[in-house]
Design an enzyme around this catalytic site. Structure first.
Site, short mmCIF file in Angstrom:
data_model
loop_
_atom_site.label_atom_id
_atom_site.label_comp_id
_atom_site.label_asym_id
_atom_site.label_seq_id
_atom_site.Cartn_x
_atom_site.Cartn_y
_atom_site.Cartn_z
N ARG A 68 0.89 -1.17 0.00
CA ARG A 68 0.00 0.00 0.00
C ARG A 68 0.91 1.21 0.00
NH1 ARG A 68 -5.28 1.20 3.63
NH2 ARG A 68 -6.04 -0.26 2.07
N HIS A 105 -7.54 0.71 -6.36
CA HIS A 105 -7.60 -0.23 -5.23
C HIS A 105 -8.10 -1.57 -5.78
CE1 HIS A 105 -7.62 -1.65 -1.26
NE2 HIS A 105 -8.46 -0.82 -0.67
N GLN A 132 -9.69 -4.34 -3.51
CA GLN A 132 -11.04 -3.94 -3.11
C GLN A 132 -12.02 -4.20 -4.26
OE1 GLN A 132 -12.02 -2.29 0.06
NE2 GLN A 132 -13.96 -3.03 -0.76
N ASP A 158 -17.95 6.34 -0.77
CA ASP A 158 -16.63 6.30 -0.13
C ASP A 158 -16.44 7.64 0.59
OD1 ASP A 158 -14.02 5.65 0.54
OD2 ASP A 158 -13.22 5.72 -1.50
N CYS A 218 -16.65 0.74 0.89
CA CYS A 218 -15.40 -0.01 1.09
C CYS A 218 -14.94 0.06 2.54
CB CYS A 218 -14.33 0.54 0.16
SG CYS A 218 -14.08 2.32 0.33
N ARG A 239 -13.31 -9.25 1.82
CA ARG A 239 -11.91 -8.89 1.61
C ARG A 239 -11.01 -10.09 1.95
NH1 ARG A 239 -9.88 -3.72 1.30
NH2 ARG A 239 -8.03 -4.85 0.62
N1 CP Z 1 -11.25 -0.67 2.34
C1 CP Z 1 -9.97 -0.64 2.80
O1 CP Z 1 -9.00 -0.70 2.04
O2 CP Z 1 -9.88 -0.60 4.15
P1 CP Z 1 -8.51 -0.36 4.97
O3 CP Z 1 -8.04 1.04 4.64
O4 CP Z 1 -8.92 -0.52 6.40
O5 CP Z 1 -7.52 -1.38 4.52
#
Ligand code: CP
Length: 359
Positions: free
Chosen positions: A110, A137, A140, A232, A273, A301
């Site tokens: 990330r 993402h 996701q 979001d 998300c 997830r």
């Molecule tokens: N949706 C998502 O990526 O959550 P986090 O930021 O908690 O990983």
């Protein structure tokens, strides 16, 4: 189009690198692994495999889902965050990629900048999985399309309305829904709408798979035909100084409220998300209401990560050694320890080393 610096066969950086058939097979694998998990029998397909997880930003779902997925698959994960590793400070991305490739079998990253994730993938000899960048993402997106398929069945011709800011989840939603033949609408104030290049990318999918892509500020009209309403956050940590203008632009028209959801057809679901700012982009009434599937989505997830990890890693790592081969190496090490006089606590019990048995 710029040359791709990573290898989509090895890495998972963008859902747009694959055809629909391959992504459908991935969803089938995720379904299979979810069923196995529900029976408490997740197969250990990644036994002894190591996942290095680089997080330049905080995470709940991505971190926990990847780590738990690895344990369920028989491997393990290491959490690596800035300040605790040298990447980007005292060590180049190249060196980090090369070192992690010698110690880990797969890397999840990330990163604040998409280019960092791409650069890691470029130099890494093991798969790199994009766990969110400033562009997209994709893990996701796989979870979301799996959740939509689980909830709605055949997705062709269904409509997903993404309400709110043009986030990295917004881009991924535009691309994954159109890959599966859905109609997708981004409903947002003009200053926060999806840029033309995102729409062009979605249109490429529409040309191949059907469906449609639309951008509008008329959210009330858009949700009239929605099978999915998705939202979001309206701002992220580096946008906190923009909160007053963003709140003024989105509130109240683009807040997903009970009133907005009451305008959707029977059977429409609500997705997010997460993390959510309750009372901002969505009300408690909606997120905790009967149309919400947000916690099924969050659980998915975990199942999606299992599928993605197996898809990218299984077959790249050697199969676990046979019991005979393990016994041989244990015997060799214990004989050495006895010879060196280092077996004071645990005297050697294993057979002495001979010709190694085959796997
Ligand atoms: N949706 C998502 O990526 O959550 P986090 O930021 O908690 O990983």
């Amino acid at each position: 189009m710029a040359a791709r610096l990573y290898d989509p066969e090895k890495d998972f950086i963008d859902t747009q690198d694959y055809d629909r058939e391959e992504l459908e097979r991935l969803l089938d694998l995720i379904a299979l692994l979810k069923d196995a998990d529900k029976d408490g029998a997740c197969p250990e397909l990644l036994r002894d495999v190591s996942l290095g997880m680089i997080f330049e930003e905080p995470s709940t779902r991505t971190r926990v889902s990847f780590e738990v997925a690895m344990v369920k698959l028989g491997g393990h994960a290491l959490y690596l965050r800035p300040g605790e590793i040298h990447m980007g400070a005292r060590e180049s991305i190249y060196d980090t990629a090369k070192v992690l490739s010698r110690m880990c079998d797969v890397i999840e990253a990330r990163t604040l900048k998409h280019e960092t994730c791409v650069e890691l993938a470029r130099w890494s000899d093991v798969p790199v999985i994009n766990g969110l960048t400033d562009v997209n993402h994709p893990t996701q997106a796989i979870c979301d399309i799996f959740t939509m398929r689980e909830q709605l069945g055949d997705l062709r011709g269904r409509t997903c309305v993404f309400v709110g800011d043009r986030t990295n989840v917004c881009s991924s939603t535009l691309w994954i829904t159109t890959m599966f033949g859905m109609n997708v609408v981004h409903a947002a104030p003009a200053a926060y709408q999806a840029p033309a290049e995102w729409v062009r990318e979605a249109q490429r999918n529409v040309d191949r798979h059907g469906g449609s892509v639309t951008v509008t500020d008329d959210v009330l009209d858009a949700v009239r035909i929605a099978d999915v309403v998705y939202t979001d956050l309206w701002w992220w940590v580096d946008q906190e100084d923009e909160i007053p203008e963003r709140r003024a632009a989105f509130m109240p028209t683009f807040q997903v409220s009970a009133d907005l959801m009451s305008r959707t057809p029977e059977g429409c679901i609500f997705m997010h998300c997460l993390p959510a700012s309750r009372g901002v982009e969505v009300t408690d009434e909606v997120i905790d209401g009967p149309q919400s599937v947000v916690f099924d989505q969050a659980e998915n997830r975990l199942h999606a990560e299992k599928g993605i990890l197996v898809w990218k890693t299984y077959g790249r790592v050697g199969q676990p050694a046979s019991p005979d081969l393990r016994a041989h190496h244990r015997g060799a090490a214990e004989s050495f320890l006895a010879t060196a006089g280092w077996d004071r606590v645990h005297p050697a019990k294993a057979p002495s080393a001979g010709t190694p048995p085959t796997r």
